[in-house]
Design a protein around this motif. Structure first.
Motif, short mmCIF file in Angstrom:
data_model
loop_
_atom_site.label_atom_id
_atom_site.label_comp_id
_atom_site.label_asym_id
_atom_site.label_seq_id
_atom_site.Cartn_x
_atom_site.Cartn_y
_atom_site.Cartn_z
N LYS A 62 0.82 -1.21 0.00
CA LYS A 62 0.00 0.00 0.00
C LYS A 62 0.85 1.25 0.00
N ASP A 63 2.03 1.16 0.55
CA ASP A 63 2.91 2.33 0.61
C ASP A 63 4.31 1.82 0.92
N LEU A 64 5.28 2.74 0.96
CA LEU A 64 6.59 2.37 1.46
C LEU A 64 6.49 2.09 2.96
N ARG B 72 -2.25 -3.82 -12.85
CA ARG B 72 -3.48 -4.51 -12.46
C ARG B 72 -4.33 -3.66 -11.52
N HIS C 221 -7.72 -4.60 -2.94
CA HIS C 221 -7.40 -5.64 -1.97
C HIS C 221 -5.95 -5.99 -2.16
N THR C 222 -5.31 -6.45 -1.09
CA THR C 222 -3.93 -6.89 -1.24
C THR C 222 -3.88 -8.02 -2.26
N PRO C 223 -3.11 -7.87 -3.32
CA PRO C 223 -3.10 -8.92 -4.35
C PRO C 223 -2.36 -10.16 -3.87
N ILE C 224 -2.73 -11.29 -4.42
CA ILE C 224 -1.98 -12.53 -4.17
C ILE C 224 -1.33 -12.91 -5.48
N GLU D 259 -9.05 -12.82 -13.40
CA GLU D 259 -8.76 -12.09 -12.16
C GLU D 259 -9.37 -10.69 -12.20
N MET E 268 7.48 -5.82 2.85
CA MET E 268 6.14 -5.42 2.41
C MET E 268 5.66 -6.15 1.16
N ARG E 269 6.36 -7.18 0.73
CA ARG E 269 5.93 -7.86 -0.50
C ARG E 269 4.59 -8.57 -0.29
N GLU F 208 -4.51 3.77 -1.87
CA GLU F 208 -3.94 2.55 -1.30
C GLU F 208 -3.46 1.57 -2.37
N PRO G 236 1.58 -11.33 -0.58
CA PRO G 236 1.66 -12.80 -0.51
C PRO G 236 1.93 -13.38 -1.89
N THR H 238 -13.09 -10.99 -11.69
CA THR H 238 -13.52 -11.24 -10.30
C THR H 238 -13.29 -10.02 -9.42
N ALA H 239 -12.28 -9.24 -9.76
CA ALA H 239 -11.91 -8.11 -8.89
C ALA H 239 -13.03 -7.05 -8.84
#
Lengths: 554, 247
Positions: free
Chosen positions: A111-113, A512, A524-527, A550, A189-190, A520, A192, A553-554
């Motif tokens: 989301k950020d540094l 993406r 959502h946090t991508p996988i 993907e 912060m990578r 942000e 998942p 669905t997003a």
């Protein structure tokens, strides 16, 4: 291949990082890495044009052999200030603080540094350093060369050495904080599934750059601080009159300033790796080699500073070792060039503006690197040291390399940054003008330098005039070429075609999410379950299919 | 895109969790790594001065030994002890925050602060001694340039400079510049550390830290230990060198 265009992108949500908040305060107190990147973009562009003005004055003075336009002392200040502004206030922050700031979190799915406030602080420190330096320039300038060699800088120069040094000292901390932020972000912060070997090569090169920033910058900071004390209070370790050794200054200075060249060129190599893979629609050839060669450059780069001291009292055995290591550092660079070329082989290349810059980079960087080997050889360096050959060599790296990569990257990610497309025709035209202008400026300087024209003089023997006229003509074309993107990029922010989320149809994470991204970055946090540069071969379209699913669905 | 399971954890997030982290674990990890990276930059920063020290000590051994002998070894040794003790109280403060003993935590932080201030006080006494003996190099102090009285053979005045054979006042001055630069930079770091600990004490009293959220104490503790370690190197290098020339 073109089937990927068939799907409809999701309708862009209206709120993005640019229009999320309004007002000056929302920019000056922002903690959003994307907004800070834009703050940096504006500031470094300002310094770039100041540095460019000094370049213009240098080239105008050198049009004729007589020192007629500028006095020798003024000329000394002009080339010094050109170097200081361009190196410390443009090239070093150029890609990391703008594109890196914008893209490092996005490319790894964060989301950020890691430290948003530190990131904002780094911009303020940069501006403070800039203001101090500008003050020094307006108050009377500095004439020591950007290298500040002692004892001239500590004892004999009558210019604003301390104020300029202070500006650079302060500015160094912004670079340290950027590097620190990147390293921590990339480690912790990578998203998942975003493993180290799924990282885009842009991230690898920024990681290597950050290592140099945190290891090198503090050394030049303490060196400049000691120099300032030596000048003000007559206490010292560099001035022979105080029992010191000026060569120690050169060692400490180049321990940072040689690796600093890699701070400028490594991020550019990262950009070029992205461009080459993405615009030839092919997984990069030898991903791990390209990734590790960045680290190798960062490590070897710290062991070669002595090649700047070949013509000093440095021991000849040290010289031999430094010469050998300087040759060694060419190997990882050559690996990159080889792998980029191999990636291009039998791929489907599209010659959009960013790709033109990337291809330009490969050629110019190769020339710059190879001529560096002339200077890394002990015997030829004695002949070429302090001539225009050196000037031409490092401009091929810093302008032909770093600047080309910066411009290529800026065009490539412009749709993501601004949400608008730049005009492609003008873009290609400007890339061509810049390429021609650049080569016309600096190729003749190799010859002039080889024939013995020394650098840092405002007058020269008439037999060198032809090279200087060519060079000045080239610089005019180059300067004109630089104005074109400056104009149309600003123009496109208002009038450009709206960019879709993924205008280049690429698999990277930054594509993406909508253009411009929300504050942000991702809803959502991508996988991540795909490899870097995972392009579908024409016969296997399932990757494209999955990418489409993907998005649906997003 | 599939929703990350971590994203749902935001519902019962700790109040100290910043918006861009997934959970407290990630936030703590980032803070700790950030401090380690910062300490690496500090090592490089001091490294430039250590390099200068090494070079000139090997070039001018007798001069550096003479200058070093004039330093007050007792005060230096006491200060070393004070700092090591403060590192112990700091470590105890970190431990007691992790296990949630708030009284011990506050007490240890206060003790660390007091020990840090003691160090700075003793350092100030030492600096004043050097000022008295006109050993502050160059024109760092306006109106009192470097100019120590050199002791003659058989003169045992503690305030005079005793030069070993081959030593010159000029190079003694260089030693004192390196001494003031390194210990001064170290003292500056101590002052910053004392400020940070004051900030920790205020927030500890307010009950901001708990076993879930203690990374500021931990991270500032790391910094404090680092500043101690710098001194552990400075003490022998500056105070204990060349004693064998004398005895």
């Amino acid at each position: 291949m073109r089937a990927i265009e068939a799907f409809e992108p999701p309708p862009p949500s209206k709120v993005n990082y640019i229009n999320a908040q309004y007002g000056l305060k929302s920019w000056l107190l922002t903690k959003d890495h994307k907004r800070i990147a834009l703050l940096y973009l504006g500031s470094i562009t300002f310094f770039f044009f100041i540095g460019g003005l000094y370049a213009l004055m240098i080239r105008l003075e050198l049009l004729t052999p007589q020192g007629d336009l500028l006095q020798s002392t003024t000329y000394n200040k002009v080339f010094t200030q050109h170097g200081i502004i361009m190196i410390f206030f443009f090239l070093i922050p150029s890609i990391p603080a703008t594109l890196g700031n914008f893209l490092v979190p996005m490319m790894i799915g964060a989301k950020d540094l890691a430290f948003p406030r530190v990131n904002l602080l780094s911009w303020y420190i940069y501006m403070l350093g800039g203001v101090i330096t500008i003050y020094a320039l307006l108050a009377g300038g500095v004439d020591t060369g950007w290298t500040f060699y002692t004892p001239f800088s500590t004892t004999f120069s009558n210019s604003y050495v301390v104020a300029t040094g202070l500006g650079i000292f302060v500015n160094g901390f912004s670079s340290i904080l950027t590097g620190l932020n990147f390293i921590v972000t990339i480690h912790t912060m990578r998203a998942p599934g975003m493993t180290w070997f799924r990282l885009p090569l842009f991230i690898w090169s920024h990681y290597a750059t950050s290592l140099i920033m945190i290891l090198g910058t503090p050394v030049v900071a303490i060196t400049i601080l000691l120099l300032a004390f030596e000048r003000v209070a007559r206490v010292g370790i560099f001035d022979p009159a105080l029992g010191g050794d000026p060569i120690l200054f050169q060692h400490l200075f180049w321990f940072y300033s040689h690796p600093a060249v890699y701070i400028m060129v490594l991020p550019s190599m990262g950009v070029v790796s992205e461009l080459i893979a993405n615009f030839s629609r092919k997984n990069i050839f030898g991903y791990k080699f390209v990734a590790f060669s960045s680290l190798a450059i960062a490590v070897f780069g710290f062991l070669v500073w002595g090649h700047h001291l070949f013509v000093t009292s440095q021991s000849v055995y040290a010289g031999m070792i430094f010469s050998f290591l300087s040759f060694a550092v060419a190997i990882p660079s050559a690996i990159k060039v080889f792998n980029w070329t191999a990636t291009l082989f039998k791929s489907s290349i599209s010659y959009d503006t960013p790709m033109l810059y990337a291809l330009g980079f490969i050629g110019l960087f190769t020339i710059g690197g190879m001529t560096g080997l002339f200077l890394a050889s002990l015997a030829t360096d004695v002949h070429l040291s302090d001539t225009y050959f050196v000037v031409a060599h490092f401009h091929y790296i810093m302008v032909g390399g770093a600047l080309m990569g910066y411009l290529g990257g800026l065009h490539y990610w412009w749709p993501k940054i601004s949400g608008r497309m730049y005009p492609e025709g003008w873009g290609r035209f400007a890339a061509l003008v810049i390429f021609v202008g650049f080569n016309l400026t600096f190729l003749p300087q190799f010859v002039a330098g080889y024939l013995g024209m020394p650098r840092r003089y405002h007058a020269y023997p008439p037999e060198f005039q032809v090279f200087n006229v060519l060079s000045t003509a080239g610089a005019s074309i180059l300067g004109f070429g630089m104005l074109i993107p400056a104009i149309y990029l600003v123009w496109s922010m208002r009038y450009g075609k709206h960019a879709e989320a993924n205008p280049w149809h690429l698999p990277g994470l930054e594509w993406r999410t909508q253009s411009p991204p929300p504050t942000e970055n991702f809803e959502h946090t991508p996988i991540v379950d795909w490899e870097a540069y995972e392009f579908a071969p024409p016969e296997e379209m399932e990757v494209v299919g999955r990418f489409r699913r993907e998005l649906e669905t997003a | 895109m599939i929703e990350s399971p971590a994203a749902t954890e935001h519902i019962q997030a700790h109040p100290a969790l910043q918006h861009h982290f997934e959970n407290m674990e990630q936030q703590r990890e980032a803070g700790t790594l950030g401090m380690w990276v910062f300490l690496v930059t500090e090592i490089m920063f001091f490294g430039g001065m250590f390099l200068a020290y090494t070079l000139y000590r090997s070039k001018f051994p007798a001069d550096f030994a003479s200058a070093s002998n004039h330093l007050d070894i007792t005060l230096g040794a006491v200060n070393t002890g004070v700092l090591i003790l403060s590192s112990f109280t700091m470590a105890t403060a970190v431990w007691s925050t992790q296990v949630g003993k708030r009284q011990t935590q506050i007490l240890c932080l206060v003790l660390t602060l007091l020990l840090g201030l003691t160090f700075l006080g003793i350092k100030a006494v030492e600096y004043y001694d050097k000022y008295e003996d006109a050993l502050v190099p160059g024109q760092l102090i306006p109106g009192r340039p470097f100019g120590p009285e050199v002791a003659q053979e058989g003169d045992h005045d503690r305030h005079k400079l005793h030069l070993l054979p081959g030593a010159t006042v000029e190079h003694v001055q260089m030693f004192y510049w390196i001494y003031f630069a390194m210990t001064g930079m170290h003292a500056l770091h101590m002052v910053i550390g004392a400020g940070l600990i004051t900030f920790l004490i205020i927030f500890s009293v307010k009950g901001r830290y708990d076993p879930e959220y203690h990374s500021p104490v931990e991270v500032i503790g790391l910094y404090w230990h680092f500043v101690d370690i710098i001194w552990i190197f400075l003490f022998p290098l500056l105070y204990l060198l060349g004693r064998h020339f004398e005895h």
